[in-house]
Motif scaffolding. Sequence first.
Motif, mmCIF file in Angstrom:
data_model
loop_
_atom_site.group_PDB
_atom_site.id
_atom_site.type_symbol
_atom_site.label_atom_id
_atom_site.label_comp_id
_atom_site.label_asym_id
_atom_site.label_seq_id
_atom_site.Cartn_x
_atom_site.Cartn_y
_atom_site.Cartn_z
ATOM 1 N N LYS A 5 0.852 -1.169 0.000
ATOM 2 C CA LYS A 5 0.000 0.000 0.000
ATOM 3 C C LYS A 5 0.896 1.229 0.000
ATOM 4 N N ASP A 7 1.118 5.173 0.945
ATOM 5 C CA ASP A 7 0.561 6.313 1.658
ATOM 6 C C ASP A 7 1.249 7.565 1.146
ATOM 7 N N ILE A 9 1.660 11.482 1.697
ATOM 8 C CA ILE A 9 1.456 12.519 2.697
ATOM 9 C C ILE A 9 1.777 13.858 2.047
ATOM 10 N N ILE A 36 -3.556 3.281 -2.977
ATOM 11 C CA ILE A 36 -3.087 4.574 -2.493
ATOM 12 C C ILE A 36 -4.039 5.137 -1.446
ATOM 13 N N GLU A 37 -3.465 5.679 -0.392
ATOM 14 C CA GLU A 37 -4.216 6.445 0.601
ATOM 15 C C GLU A 37 -3.495 7.778 0.765
ATOM 16 N N THR A 39 -3.033 11.509 2.716
ATOM 17 C CA THR A 39 -3.264 12.296 3.921
ATOM 18 C C THR A 39 -2.731 13.698 3.680
ATOM 19 N N LYS A 65 -9.024 7.090 -1.075
ATOM 20 C CA LYS A 65 -9.241 7.479 0.315
ATOM 21 C C LYS A 65 -8.357 8.684 0.645
ATOM 22 N N ASN A 67 -7.580 11.598 3.713
ATOM 23 C CA ASN A 67 -7.740 12.072 5.085
ATOM 24 C C ASN A 67 -7.153 13.472 5.175
#
Length: 70
Positions: A5, A7, A9, A36-37, A39, A65, A67
Amino acid sequence: MLNNKIDVIIPAYNVEENIITRCLTSIVCQTILSDIEITIVDDASDDKYIDVYEKAANRFRDMVKINILR
């Protein structure tokens, strides 16, 4: 098999909507989108910018997603 995964940022301090939108657009155009996530980290921006970040993030939340950390 590993479940990899990514992430992403994004540090943000008083970033205008067009810039954050361009950044998010670039990320969602990647071929590994399902892994992909994102933030967005608000680094004590002026109060009006949290709305800018929310508005930009809402455009892409159905694809990835996202955040927002304040």
